[in-house]
Design a protein around this motif. Sequence first.
Motif, PDB file in Angstrom:
ATOM      1  N   THR A 156      62.640  67.429  34.667  1.00  0.00           N
ATOM      2  CA  THR A 156      63.955  67.895  35.085  1.00  0.00           C
ATOM      3  C   THR A 156      63.858  69.341  35.555  1.00  0.00           C
ATOM      4  OG1 THR A 156      64.480  68.546  32.813  1.00  0.00           O
ATOM      5  CG2 THR A 156      65.163  66.335  33.519  1.00  0.00           C
ATOM      6  N   LEU A 157      64.889  69.812  36.196  1.00  0.00           N
ATOM      7  CA  LEU A 157      64.847  71.137  36.821  1.00  0.00           C
ATOM      8  C   LEU A 157      64.590  72.241  35.800  1.00  0.00           C
ATOM      9  CD1 LEU A 157      65.174  72.350  39.651  1.00  0.00           C
ATOM     10  CD2 LEU A 157      67.584  72.745  39.127  1.00  0.00           C
ATOM     11  N   GLU A 158      65.062  72.061  34.576  1.00  0.00           N
ATOM     12  CA  GLU A 158      64.898  73.086  33.553  1.00  0.00           C
ATOM     13  C   GLU A 158      63.431  73.339  33.232  1.00  0.00           C
ATOM     14  OE1 GLU A 158      66.226  73.925  28.889  1.00  0.00           O
ATOM     15  OE2 GLU A 158      66.836  72.073  29.934  1.00  0.00           O
ATOM     16  N   TYR A 159      62.631  72.282  33.179  1.00  0.00           N
ATOM     17  CA  TYR A 159      61.231  72.418  32.790  1.00  0.00           C
ATOM     18  C   TYR A 159      60.269  72.337  33.966  1.00  0.00           C
ATOM     19  CZ  TYR A 159      63.210  71.663  28.176  1.00  0.00           C
ATOM     20  OH  TYR A 159      63.959  71.779  27.032  1.00  0.00           O
ATOM     21  N   SER A 160      60.743  71.890  35.117  1.00  0.00           N
ATOM     22  CA  SER A 160      59.896  71.827  36.323  1.00  0.00           C
ATOM     23  C   SER A 160      60.648  72.425  37.504  1.00  0.00           C
ATOM     24  CB  SER A 160      59.491  70.379  36.623  1.00  0.00           C
ATOM     25  OG  SER A 160      58.651  69.861  35.638  1.00  0.00           O
ATOM     26  N   PRO A 161      60.848  73.737  37.505  1.00  0.00           N
ATOM     27  CA  PRO A 161      61.514  74.357  38.649  1.00  0.00           C
ATOM     28  C   PRO A 161      60.602  74.320  39.880  1.00  0.00           C
ATOM     29  CG  PRO A 161      60.697  76.032  37.139  1.00  0.00           C
ATOM     30  CD  PRO A 161      60.467  74.714  36.470  1.00  0.00           C
ATOM     31  N   GLY A 162      61.174  74.613  41.016  1.00  0.00           N
ATOM     32  CA  GLY A 162      60.388  74.562  42.247  1.00  0.00           C
ATOM     33  C   GLY A 162      60.457  73.182  42.889  1.00  0.00           C
ATOM     34  N   ASP A 163      59.705  73.019  43.958  1.00  0.00           N
ATOM     35  CA  ASP A 163      59.768  71.785  44.743  1.00  0.00           C
ATOM     36  C   ASP A 163      58.685  70.778  44.378  1.00  0.00           C
ATOM     37  OD1 ASP A 163      61.933  72.775  46.189  1.00  0.00           O
ATOM     38  OD2 ASP A 163      60.635  73.713  47.699  1.00  0.00           O
ATOM     39  N   ASN A 164      57.834  71.103  43.411  1.00  0.00           N
ATOM     40  CA  ASN A 164      56.691  70.215  43.118  1.00  0.00           C
ATOM     41  C   ASN A 164      57.147  68.803  42.768  1.00  0.00           C
ATOM     42  OD1 ASN A 164      56.089  73.088  42.532  1.00  0.00           O
ATOM     43  ND2 ASN A 164      54.012  72.336  42.230  1.00  0.00           N
ATOM     44  N   ALA A 165      58.077  68.693  41.819  1.00  0.00           N
ATOM     45  CA  ALA A 165      58.542  67.368  41.404  1.00  0.00           C
ATOM     46  C   ALA A 165      59.307  66.681  42.522  1.00  0.00           C
ATOM     47  CB  ALA A 165      59.421  67.487  40.156  1.00  0.00           C
ATOM     48  N   ASP A 166      60.020  67.454  43.350  1.00  0.00           N
ATOM     49  CA  ASP A 166      60.783  66.842  44.447  1.00  0.00           C
ATOM     50  C   ASP A 166      59.863  66.180  45.464  1.00  0.00           C
ATOM     51  OD1 ASP A 166      63.454  67.790  43.621  1.00  0.00           O
ATOM     52  OD2 ASP A 166      62.576  69.753  43.970  1.00  0.00           O
ATOM     53  N   PHE A 167      58.691  66.773  45.694  1.00  0.00           N
ATOM     54  CA  PHE A 167      57.735  66.140  46.604  1.00  0.00           C
ATOM     55  C   PHE A 167      57.350  64.759  46.080  1.00  0.00           C
ATOM     56  CE2 PHE A 167      56.874  70.254  48.671  1.00  0.00           C
ATOM     57  CZ  PHE A 167      56.766  69.822  49.981  1.00  0.00           C
ATOM     58  N   TRP A 168      57.173  64.646  44.773  1.00  0.00           N
ATOM     59  CA  TRP A 168      56.835  63.341  44.201  1.00  0.00           C
ATOM     60  C   TRP A 168      58.003  62.377  44.342  1.00  0.00           C
ATOM     61  CZ3 TRP A 168      58.144  59.521  40.882  1.00  0.00           C
ATOM     62  CH2 TRP A 168      57.149  58.688  40.408  1.00  0.00           C
ATOM     63  N   LEU A 169      59.201  62.826  43.982  1.00  0.00           N
ATOM     64  CA  LEU A 169      60.356  61.933  43.953  1.00  0.00           C
ATOM     65  C   LEU A 169      60.717  61.408  45.333  1.00  0.00           C
ATOM     66  CD1 LEU A 169      62.480  63.962  41.395  1.00  0.00           C
ATOM     67  CD2 LEU A 169      61.402  61.748  40.998  1.00  0.00           C
ATOM     68  N   LEU A 170      60.834  62.308  46.303  1.00  0.00           N
ATOM     69  CA  LEU A 170      61.209  61.876  47.647  1.00  0.00           C
ATOM     70  C   LEU A 170      60.029  61.227  48.368  1.00  0.00           C
ATOM     71  CD1 LEU A 170      63.468  64.889  48.613  1.00  0.00           C
ATOM     72  CD2 LEU A 170      64.203  62.547  48.245  1.00  0.00           C
ATOM     73  N   GLY A 171      58.822  61.776  48.160  1.00  0.00           N
ATOM     74  CA  GLY A 171      57.656  61.214  48.829  1.00  0.00           C
ATOM     75  C   GLY A 171      57.331  59.815  48.348  1.00  0.00           C
ATOM     76  N   ILE A 172      57.323  59.608  47.030  1.00  0.00           N
ATOM     77  CA  ILE A 172      56.975  58.300  46.493  1.00  0.00           C
ATOM     78  C   ILE A 172      58.084  57.290  46.762  1.00  0.00           C
ATOM     79  CG2 ILE A 172      56.520  57.010  44.378  1.00  0.00           C
ATOM     80  CD1 ILE A 172      54.200  58.733  45.548  1.00  0.00           C
ATOM     81  N   GLY A 173      59.336  57.728  46.643  1.00  0.00           N
ATOM     82  CA  GLY A 173      60.440  56.815  46.967  1.00  0.00           C
ATOM     83  C   GLY A 173      60.341  56.309  48.384  1.00  0.00           C
ATOM     84  N   PHE A 174      59.977  57.193  49.292  1.00  0.00           N
ATOM     85  CA  PHE A 174      59.835  56.826  50.698  1.00  0.00           C
ATOM     86  C   PHE A 174      58.648  55.886  50.908  1.00  0.00           C
ATOM     87  CE2 PHE A 174      57.483  58.293  54.576  1.00  0.00           C
ATOM     88  CZ  PHE A 174      58.196  57.517  55.465  1.00  0.00           C
ATOM     89  N   ILE A 175      57.546  56.157  50.240  1.00  0.00           N
ATOM     90  CA  ILE A 175      56.373  55.302  50.377  1.00  0.00           C
ATOM     91  C   ILE A 175      56.656  53.904  49.813  1.00  0.00           C
ATOM     92  CG2 ILE A 175      53.999  54.995  49.548  1.00  0.00           C
ATOM     93  CD1 ILE A 175      53.790  58.125  49.729  1.00  0.00           C
ATOM     94  N   GLU A 176      57.455  53.829  48.746  1.00  0.00           N
ATOM     95  CA  GLU A 176      57.832  52.521  48.205  1.00  0.00           C
ATOM     96  C   GLU A 176      58.660  51.727  49.209  1.00  0.00           C
ATOM     97  OE1 GLU A 176      56.564  51.589  44.947  1.00  0.00           O
ATOM     98  OE2 GLU A 176      55.501  53.253  45.834  1.00  0.00           O
ATOM     99  N   ILE A 177      59.530  52.415  49.944  1.00  0.00           N
ATOM    100  CA  ILE A 177      60.309  51.733  50.984  1.00  0.00           C
ATOM    101  C   ILE A 177      59.376  51.153  52.036  1.00  0.00           C
ATOM    102  CG2 ILE A 177      61.988  52.107  52.838  1.00  0.00           C
ATOM    103  CD1 ILE A 177      63.311  54.202  50.995  1.00  0.00           C
ATOM    104  N   SER A 178      58.351  51.914  52.388  1.00  0.00           N
ATOM    105  CA  SER A 178      57.346  51.417  53.332  1.00  0.00           C
ATOM    106  C   SER A 178      56.680  50.156  52.797  1.00  0.00           C
ATOM    107  CB  SER A 178      56.297  52.510  53.595  1.00  0.00           C
ATOM    108  OG  SER A 178      55.212  52.021  54.330  1.00  0.00           O
TER     109      SER A 178
END
Length: 843
Positions: A156-178
């Motif tokens: 969550t944002l409190e313990y993982s600030p920055g964009d690192n986790a967002d790259f995983w969330l949006l990137g993997i979600g998109f790859i799953e759609i593929s």
Amino acid sequence: MALPNVGPRPEGELEELKRIWATPRGWRILTAVNNTVIGILYIGAAFAFFLAAGVLALLMRTQLAVGDNDFLSQDVYNQIFTMHGTTMMFLFAVPAVEALGVMLLPQMLAARDLPFPRLSAYAIWAYIIGGTVFFSTVFYGLAPKGGWFMYPPLTTLEYSPGDNADFWLLGIGFIEISAIAGAIEIIVGTLRTRPPGMTLARMPIFAWAMLIFAAMIVFAFPAVILATMLLELERAFGWPFFSSDKGGDALLWQHLFWFFGHPEVYIIFLPAAGLVSMMIPTMAQTPLIGYRLIVVALVGTGFFSFGLWVHHMFTTGIPALSLAFFSAASMAVAVPSGIQVFSWIATMAAGRERFRITVPSLFILGFLFIFVLGGLTGVMVAMVPFDYQAHDTYFVVAHFHYVLVGGMVFPLFATFYYWAPMVSRNMLSERLGRWAFWLMFSGFNIAFLPMHITGLAGMPRRVWTYSSGMGWDTLNSISTAGAFIMASGVLVFVLDLILNFRTGEGGPDNPWNAGTLEFLPNDVYSTRSIPHVTSREPLWDNPDLAREVKEGLHYLPNAPTGGRETIVTSVVDAKPQYIIQMPGPSWTHLSAAVFTAAFFLLLTVKMVTLAVSCGVLAVLSCIVWAWQLDKPSQGDVEIGSGIRIPTYMTGPQSHSWWAMVVLMLVAASLYLAYVFSYFYLWVVSPEVWAPAGSPAPPSLGFPLGSAALLLGGCLVLFLTDKALPPSGRRSGPVVGGLMIAAVALGAAVVLEIWGHWTTGLRPDASAYGAMVYLAAALTGQAAAAVIIMCLFACGRMVAGQLDKERRITFDNAKLFYVYTAAQGLVGLLLIHGFPRLVAEATP
């Protein structure tokens, strides 16, 4: 049975086929959609990610070779650890087996191509672009570091600030759609483009495995897509799905993730098992023993795998009764796997006098040894008391590597050596292949066998270093040495590829004397003619079949429509029904993939305006792409033996209708995952649920109004269907009906959101509020797609390309409209009916 075509074929047919199916040259190769071209590209990209993830694994093993090592910092190690697991699972394993489906299925089914070649190409380019950008984050410190499982609250944002986790969330979600796009292609292709006579009981085992693989993706992947959506909404907008102080629960992530994650193990294994079931009979020159039992085992494995997700959560406080059920299910899934293993052994025993020890058979024997060991330790960790002891130790690391590497990687390398002659002018080297096998086999066991002992000695997984005084140094040093030995074996294989793999014509014909259709003489158009199949091993039962097909003596030896086409057959008994007129090379699917990837990746770095612009361009690319697909009928054409079939089809017989049904199943799976999440959070935190801790639902006028709009839109659409004009005419009432239906659907979603907003309920106030607005968002997401489809159908009508006969675009819009309305009605009952029901039941 008499041949469909008798006598020599007219001159020029073969040249015409080559012209129509020619692969674009130069920089236009990017527009290619031939399954052999994009299949090689797909497999190559997946293998490149395998190599990259392997390098990360070597870095981790170097760090863990000795205690108190400072080769990597804790932060870098966490990023590499996360990227290794994520790349292997999401960017290599699933894409690799899906790539093999795209590559091999048309050849095994003697089809000219899969029914939606541009969809396959779109999925592949989206995966390559999105995956490359995602993996590159490891080079500039933006890689996620919460593990490939990304458990909240760590992410969550409190313990993982920055964009690192967002790259995983949006990137993997998109790859799953593929991956889902590829699954739709595989399901429809396997069921509808088989050669005449290839009934379900005659399908190659690999086709069965890929069919079940794709069906599992349809039902499993939406859960992780929803999970990534929830976590990204919490990180970006504060909707508290996982924050316990507002009624969320971090364990919800584990339920959703492992509902996808454990079936994924079998999603990876089943196609590999299907490949093994294809190779062993060839190596033994004996038909597969227990064909029907293996089909049942594949179906059973797919079914059981959805009842195992709590297998990963035994130590989270699950009630004892649930532990007993999931423990039993975890052990039961070993039964269908055992059926396959015994069938393979029986087939090898039946053909032991003819069994050849080649590189593919070596990798298969290595697979059997490693996978059986992994299965045995799987039964061990399925026992709750043992799992309490071994959970989160290196014993589990050893177990899942034995299952995944043994169950998927070794069959994959066997596949490379076995099927390379299908697309390469040269066979791969037997000498280098044997070196590659023995280095990989010995290296793997040296690396991972000691980890069982390391884990039982107490070493926890997911640690970046350890004290030298713990007594784990020797075991870890052995494991590290084994990892480098295995890597050297992979390097030998890469050298073999560089020296011997050459795409193009002129390769050896059926060098293994296989009995299945993929070793028919082929070219850019796949097979010269599509054979009539009467058995499971047609090349063994009819030694002249290859010559007959090459001479054009079977079905569809020419191009009767003047373009790319293949035969669509009935689902069960494979009787010819009609001809698909398929699209050729285009820039549309490529631009759609580029802009879709840009949309997700730009959202990750909060460049919202540019992201939305790319999203609009992706939609426009898809519209242009779809506009080119619905080709007019060319009447009935002959395919052989005087059989004439149509060149256009609508309704349940259409391959397009089947694709829409599969897409609806994906959407339904996503919504069912939401319904589970809604009730799970209500059970966990009833105090924040309406009417106890949140504003009461709005007056019944709002949901009744939304329901009336949904039902009214459906009625308008059905009346519009009856108003479709005869061929070549335009109809204002049809355009008006489509517009009214689209407006009604959008208004229903807006009214639902507005009703909750007027009560003061806000999505960031509690888990209840977040779930209420998410229901509207999910229906709104589907409604947006339907509205675009309705507008597209309007455009087709205005252009004079929609009528009573040429109506696929209208049928698809109507089908998905009805589904969206049904989902919306279920949501209204859940959101407005359930709190009232609870209020009446509460004293």
